[in-house]
Design a protein around this motif. Sequence first.
Motif, mmCIF file in Angstrom:
data_model
loop_
_atom_site.group_PDB
_atom_site.id
_atom_site.type_symbol
_atom_site.label_atom_id
_atom_site.label_comp_id
_atom_site.label_asym_id
_atom_site.label_seq_id
_atom_site.Cartn_x
_atom_site.Cartn_y
_atom_site.Cartn_z
ATOM 1 N N ARG A 3 -111.994 -48.044 -15.034
ATOM 2 C CA ARG A 3 -111.275 -46.793 -15.280
ATOM 3 C C ARG A 3 -110.100 -47.095 -16.198
ATOM 4 O O ARG A 3 -109.523 -48.182 -16.124
ATOM 5 N N VAL A 4 -109.760 -46.104 -17.026
ATOM 6 C CA VAL A 4 -108.761 -46.350 -18.063
ATOM 7 C C VAL A 4 -107.777 -45.196 -18.158
ATOM 8 O O VAL A 4 -108.113 -44.041 -17.868
ATOM 9 N N VAL A 5 -106.545 -45.518 -18.567
ATOM 10 C CA VAL A 5 -105.532 -44.517 -18.882
ATOM 11 C C VAL A 5 -104.872 -44.931 -20.188
ATOM 12 O O VAL A 5 -104.255 -45.998 -20.262
ATOM 13 N N GLU A 6 -105.034 -44.078 -21.198
ATOM 14 C CA GLU A 6 -104.492 -44.359 -22.521
ATOM 15 C C GLU A 6 -103.143 -43.671 -22.712
ATOM 16 O O GLU A 6 -102.903 -42.598 -22.153
ATOM 17 N N SER A 7 -102.289 -44.288 -23.533
ATOM 18 C CA SER A 7 -101.000 -43.698 -23.859
ATOM 19 C C SER A 7 -100.501 -44.254 -25.178
ATOM 20 O O SER A 7 -101.076 -45.212 -25.712
ATOM 21 N N GLY A 8 -99.425 -43.645 -25.691
ATOM 22 C CA GLY A 8 -98.774 -44.180 -26.878
ATOM 23 C C GLY A 8 -98.984 -43.402 -28.153
ATOM 24 O O GLY A 8 -98.409 -43.746 -29.187
ATOM 25 N N VAL A 23 -104.288 -48.931 -19.856
ATOM 26 C CA VAL A 23 -104.219 -49.617 -18.563
ATOM 27 C C VAL A 23 -105.586 -49.514 -17.905
ATOM 28 O O VAL A 23 -106.147 -48.414 -17.760
ATOM 29 N N VAL A 24 -106.098 -50.645 -17.493
ATOM 30 C CA VAL A 24 -107.465 -50.749 -16.954
ATOM 31 C C VAL A 24 -107.410 -50.997 -15.448
ATOM 32 O O VAL A 24 -106.604 -51.801 -14.973
ATOM 33 N N SER A 25 -108.272 -50.344 -14.710
ATOM 34 C CA SER A 25 -108.405 -50.586 -13.273
ATOM 35 C C SER A 25 -109.881 -50.564 -12.895
ATOM 36 O O SER A 25 -110.736 -50.170 -13.680
ATOM 37 N N GLY A 26 -110.152 -51.031 -11.685
ATOM 38 C CA GLY A 26 -111.524 -51.016 -11.178
ATOM 39 C C GLY A 26 -112.299 -52.294 -11.428
ATOM 40 O O GLY A 26 -113.333 -52.528 -10.806
ATOM 41 N N TYR A 93 -107.675 -41.003 -29.527
ATOM 42 C CA TYR A 93 -108.051 -42.405 -29.341
ATOM 43 C C TYR A 93 -108.332 -42.679 -27.866
ATOM 44 O O TYR A 93 -107.557 -42.276 -26.990
ATOM 45 N N TYR A 94 -109.432 -43.365 -27.637
ATOM 46 C CA TYR A 94 -109.873 -43.723 -26.295
ATOM 47 C C TYR A 94 -110.105 -45.225 -26.211
ATOM 48 O O TYR A 94 -110.426 -45.862 -27.208
ATOM 49 N N CYS A 95 -109.996 -45.746 -25.011
ATOM 50 C CA CYS A 95 -110.428 -47.130 -24.802
ATOM 51 C C CYS A 95 -111.450 -47.137 -23.679
ATOM 52 O O CYS A 95 -111.495 -46.216 -22.854
ATOM 53 N N HIS A 96 -112.279 -48.146 -23.671
ATOM 54 C CA HIS A 96 -113.206 -48.330 -22.555
ATOM 55 C C HIS A 96 -113.896 -49.674 -22.663
ATOM 56 O O HIS A 96 -113.791 -50.368 -23.693
ATOM 57 N N ALA A 97 -114.609 -49.998 -21.585
ATOM 58 C CA ALA A 97 -115.398 -51.217 -21.564
ATOM 59 C C ALA A 97 -116.511 -51.127 -22.603
ATOM 60 O O ALA A 97 -117.055 -50.057 -22.868
ATOM 61 N N GLN A 98 -116.825 -52.266 -23.193
ATOM 62 C CA GLN A 98 -117.885 -52.310 -24.179
ATOM 63 C C GLN A 98 -119.270 -52.207 -23.547
ATOM 64 O O GLN A 98 -120.200 -51.703 -24.150
ATOM 65 N N ILE A 100 -121.786 -50.533 -21.333
ATOM 66 C CA ILE A 100 -121.878 -49.145 -20.887
ATOM 67 C C ILE A 100 -121.992 -49.020 -19.373
ATOM 68 O O ILE A 100 -121.343 -48.161 -18.758
ATOM 69 N N PHE A 101 -122.799 -49.885 -18.731
ATOM 70 C CA PHE A 101 -123.014 -49.698 -17.302
ATOM 71 C C PHE A 101 -121.787 -50.074 -16.468
ATOM 72 O O PHE A 101 -121.758 -49.813 -15.257
ATOM 73 N N LEU A 102 -120.745 -50.657 -17.109
ATOM 74 C CA LEU A 102 -119.506 -50.951 -16.386
ATOM 75 C C LEU A 102 -118.540 -49.774 -16.412
ATOM 76 O O LEU A 102 -117.544 -49.770 -15.684
ATOM 77 N N ARG A 103 -118.821 -48.786 -17.237
ATOM 78 C CA ARG A 103 -117.863 -47.703 -17.458
ATOM 79 C C ARG A 103 -117.864 -46.675 -16.352
ATOM 80 O O ARG A 103 -118.903 -46.231 -15.901
ATOM 81 N N GLY A 104 -116.641 -46.269 -15.945
ATOM 82 C CA GLY A 104 -116.460 -45.041 -15.191
ATOM 83 C C GLY A 104 -116.287 -43.915 -16.189
ATOM 84 O O GLY A 104 -116.672 -44.046 -17.360
ATOM 85 N N PRO A 105 -115.678 -42.812 -15.764
ATOM 86 C CA PRO A 105 -115.476 -41.700 -16.690
ATOM 87 C C PRO A 105 -114.575 -42.096 -17.864
ATOM 88 O O PRO A 105 -113.711 -42.973 -17.725
ATOM 89 N N TRP A 106 -114.744 -41.451 -18.996
ATOM 90 C CA TRP A 106 -113.814 -41.635 -20.093
ATOM 91 C C TRP A 106 -112.453 -41.054 -19.700
ATOM 92 O O TRP A 106 -112.371 -40.086 -18.959
ATOM 93 N N GLY A 107 -111.384 -41.667 -20.196
ATOM 94 C CA GLY A 107 -110.054 -41.134 -19.973
ATOM 95 C C GLY A 107 -109.792 -39.919 -20.841
ATOM 96 O O GLY A 107 -110.660 -39.482 -21.601
#
Length: 116
Positions: A3-8, A23-26, A93-98, A100-107
Amino acid sequence: QVRVVESGGGLVQPGGSLRLSCVVSGRSLSATDMGWYRQAPGKQRELVASITVGGSTNYADSVKGRFTISRDNAKNTVYLQMNSLKPEDTAVYYCHAQVIFLRGPWGQGTQVTVSS
C-alpha cells in the motif's frame, strides 16, 4: 499487499524542481522493486522511473537526466526528485510495486502542475 501514500506535488514554474515522496506499507520496502508512474489528462498511465531492491534504476526517455528515483528502506519511503520541470510533466504521479501481484489498491497520487 503493498500500500502506498504519495505526497509532495504542487504548482511549479517551468525549470523548477519538486521532490515527491511515497510511503510504503504492507511489505518490506527492502524486498520490493518500486516504480513511479504518471497519468496526464486523456492519456494512459505511464512508467516514469523504477528502482530495484539492489538499487538499479531505469527511466523513461522523456525524463532521463532530469528525474532521479531513490529509496530509503529505513523510512519505507521512495522518492522522485524532479528537476528542470517542463509543462509536459504535468500529471498525477503515482508510485507502486513493480510486481503486479504484490500491489494493493493504487493510491490517490499527487498532482504536479508545471505552468508559468
